[in-house]
Every structure is written in structure tokens, then in C-alpha cells.
Design a protein around this motif. Structure first.
Motif, mmCIF file in Angstrom:
data_model
loop_
_atom_site.group_PDB
_atom_site.id
_atom_site.type_symbol
_atom_site.label_atom_id
_atom_site.label_comp_id
_atom_site.label_asym_id
_atom_site.label_seq_id
_atom_site.Cartn_x
_atom_site.Cartn_y
_atom_site.Cartn_z
ATOM 1 N N ILE A 103 -5.857 12.807 16.952
ATOM 2 C CA ILE A 103 -6.601 13.291 18.105
ATOM 3 C C ILE A 103 -6.514 12.310 19.271
ATOM 4 N N ASN A 104 -6.502 11.022 18.973
ATOM 5 C CA ASN A 104 -6.437 10.006 20.023
ATOM 6 C C ASN A 104 -5.006 9.471 20.111
ATOM 7 N N PRO A 105 -4.257 9.789 21.174
ATOM 8 C CA PRO A 105 -2.870 9.339 21.264
ATOM 9 C C PRO A 105 -2.719 7.818 21.284
ATOM 10 N N ALA A 106 -3.771 7.115 21.630
ATOM 11 C CA ALA A 106 -3.707 5.648 21.645
ATOM 12 C C ALA A 106 -3.852 5.066 20.238
ATOM 13 N N LEU A 107 -4.355 5.858 19.294
ATOM 14 C CA LEU A 107 -4.553 5.400 17.914
ATOM 15 C C LEU A 107 -3.971 6.406 16.922
ATOM 16 N N PRO A 108 -2.660 6.558 16.880
ATOM 17 C CA PRO A 108 -2.102 7.552 15.953
ATOM 18 C C PRO A 108 -2.281 7.132 14.497
ATOM 19 N N SER A 109 -2.434 8.119 13.628
ATOM 20 C CA SER A 109 -2.441 7.816 12.202
ATOM 21 C C SER A 109 -0.994 7.613 11.768
ATOM 22 N N LYS A 110 -0.809 6.900 10.647
ATOM 23 C CA LYS A 110 0.535 6.598 10.169
ATOM 24 C C LYS A 110 0.608 6.945 8.692
ATOM 25 N N ALA A 111 1.682 7.639 8.304
ATOM 26 C CA ALA A 111 1.869 8.014 6.903
ATOM 27 C C ALA A 111 3.321 7.780 6.510
ATOM 28 N N ILE A 112 3.519 7.030 5.437
ATOM 29 C CA ILE A 112 4.851 6.799 4.885
ATOM 30 C C ILE A 112 4.792 7.170 3.405
ATOM 31 N N PHE A 113 5.640 8.106 3.011
ATOM 32 C CA PHE A 113 5.682 8.556 1.618
ATOM 33 C C PHE A 113 7.092 8.333 1.078
ATOM 34 N N SER A 114 7.244 7.382 0.160
ATOM 35 C CA SER A 114 8.522 7.120 -0.498
ATOM 36 C C SER A 114 8.397 7.502 -1.966
ATOM 37 N N HIS A 115 9.297 8.363 -2.427
ATOM 38 C CA HIS A 115 9.300 8.798 -3.834
ATOM 39 C C HIS A 115 7.896 9.219 -4.269
ATOM 40 N N THR A 116 7.350 10.179 -3.527
ATOM 41 C CA THR A 116 5.982 10.654 -3.759
ATOM 42 C C THR A 116 5.996 12.154 -3.971
ATOM 43 N N ILE A 117 5.288 12.596 -4.996
ATOM 44 C CA ILE A 117 5.147 14.021 -5.281
ATOM 45 C C ILE A 117 3.738 14.440 -4.882
ATOM 46 N N ILE A 118 3.649 15.408 -3.975
ATOM 47 C CA ILE A 118 2.368 15.996 -3.568
ATOM 48 C C ILE A 118 2.379 17.416 -4.094
ATOM 49 N N GLU A 119 1.437 17.734 -4.995
ATOM 50 C CA GLU A 119 1.491 19.048 -5.639
ATOM 51 C C GLU A 119 0.108 19.642 -5.849
ATOM 52 N N ASN A 120 0.108 20.941 -6.115
ATOM 53 C CA ASN A 120 -1.116 21.704 -6.391
ATOM 54 C C ASN A 120 -2.126 21.630 -5.254
ATOM 55 N N ALA A 121 -1.619 21.547 -4.016
ATOM 56 C CA ALA A 121 -2.479 21.500 -2.840
ATOM 57 C C ALA A 121 -2.352 22.807 -2.064
ATOM 58 N N ILE A 122 -3.435 23.231 -1.442
ATOM 59 C CA ILE A 122 -3.383 24.413 -0.591
ATOM 60 C C ILE A 122 -2.420 24.151 0.563
ATOM 61 N N THR A 123 -2.542 22.995 1.197
ATOM 62 C CA THR A 123 -1.612 22.547 2.240
ATOM 63 C C THR A 123 -1.240 21.116 1.902
ATOM 64 N N GLY A 124 0.038 20.855 1.652
ATOM 65 C CA GLY A 124 0.459 19.508 1.258
ATOM 66 C C GLY A 124 0.042 18.459 2.273
ATOM 67 N N ILE A 125 0.590 18.563 3.488
ATOM 68 C CA ILE A 125 0.243 17.644 4.575
ATOM 69 C C ILE A 125 0.012 18.479 5.829
ATOM 70 N N GLN A 126 -1.130 18.241 6.450
ATOM 71 C CA GLN A 126 -1.480 18.969 7.664
ATOM 72 C C GLN A 126 -1.753 17.960 8.762
ATOM 73 N N GLY A 127 -1.112 18.151 9.901
ATOM 74 C CA GLY A 127 -1.371 17.296 11.052
ATOM 75 C C GLY A 127 -2.350 17.974 11.986
ATOM 76 N N ILE A 128 -3.358 17.253 12.399
ATOM 77 C CA ILE A 128 -4.341 17.781 13.344
ATOM 78 C C ILE A 128 -4.268 16.914 14.584
ATOM 79 N N ALA A 129 -3.958 17.551 15.712
ATOM 80 C CA ALA A 129 -3.794 16.794 16.951
ATOM 81 C C ALA A 129 -4.515 17.500 18.091
ATOM 82 N N LEU A 130 -4.837 16.719 19.081
ATOM 83 C CA LEU A 130 -5.435 17.256 20.295
ATOM 84 C C LEU A 130 -4.305 17.423 21.311
ATOM 85 N N PHE A 131 -4.122 18.635 21.757
ATOM 86 C CA PHE A 131 -3.090 18.908 22.743
ATOM 87 C C PHE A 131 -3.719 19.016 24.115
#
Length: 136
Positions: A103-131
Motif C-alpha cells: 500500500i505504501n510505495p515507500a515501504l514495499p513488502s519483499k518476498a523471496i521463495f526458493s524451492h518452496t511449495i505453497i499448497e492447499n491455499a484458496i489463493t497462493g500469493i495475493q498482492g494488495i496494492a494501492l493504485f
């Protein structure tokens, strides 16, 4: 209600489990091959980092989610032979998924996934941003 869901809902929460937990005071690293259960939301607060070493397994209860706030980080360091698993406690019940906030462009979140399994989720990864609306 499935037997697995009943088991999840009837499970007592151990001291090592996270129940609506916020990582806010210091960065957290889960050591290799740790299993951590999450009931409710797990939030990584602004300025904090959650690091998952190889072989870590995060198991989420139904309707739980992982929230990475503005300015927070999640680093998942699985290997080809020892992946990180982010999943539900019960294979037949979904958890909400990972929510990356930007939401705050001056403080972006950071995500790094190496050899990672994301499963059984309604939405694996969802980005929420303010446009911002721009007039050209």
C-alpha cells in the motif's frame, strides 16, 4: 465436517504454535526442518523479516493466512533436496494463503521463495496494492 477439520479445530494449541501471532519485536528465523502450526493470522510487521530455512513446514489452520505488511519481508530458503512447505494442516481443508501488502510505495513488502511449495491455499500469493489515479 471432515474428520481432519474436526481434528484441527479440536487440537489444543501448544506453546510452540502461533495463534494470531504478529512478528513485530525482532526478526524470526525458523531453523531447518522445523514444523510450525499457525492458528489464525500470522503477520510479519513493517520492518521485520521472517526467514524459513530448508525443510521448514508451516501448517495453517482453515481460514488462516500469512500477511506480509508494507516494509516487511519473507525469505524462504528451501533447497532442491529439502524444500520449504507452506500448506494447510489438513489436506482436505484450505487455508487463505499469503497476502503481500504494498500500500505504501515507500515501504514495499519483499518476498523471496526458493524451492518452496505453497499448497492447499484458496489463493497462493495475493498482492494488495494501492493504485493512484493519474490524469494524463
Amino acid at each position: 465436517v471432515t474428520t481432519c477439520l474436526q481434528s484441527c479445530l479440536n487440537t489444543s494449541i501448544a506453546l510452540t504454535d502461533w495463534n494470531n501471532h504478529t512478528i513485530s519485536l525482532s526478526d524470526v528465523t525458523l531453523s531447518a526442518n522445523t514444523i510450525k502450526r499457525v492458528f489464525g493470522d500470522l503477520t510479519v510487521a513493517a520492518g521485520r523479516k521472517l526467514t524459513l530455512e530448508e525443510g521448514v513446514k508451516l501448517e495453517f489452520a482453515p481460514s488462516s493466512r500469512l500477511i506480509v505488511e508494507d516494509g516487511a519481508q519473507i525469505i524462504s530458503n528451501g533447497t532442491a533436496n529439502n524444500k520449504v512447505h507452506i500448506t494447510s494442516m489438513c489436506d482436505d481443508n484450505m487455508w487463505e494463503g499469503i497476502e503481500l501488502r504494498g500500500i505504501n510505495p515507500a515501504l514495499p513488502s519483499k518476498a523471496i521463495f526458493s524451492h518452496t511449495i505453497i499448497e492447499n491455499a484458496i489463493t497462493g500469493i495475493q498482492g494488495i496494492a494501492l493504485f493512484r489515479r493519474m490524469n494524463l
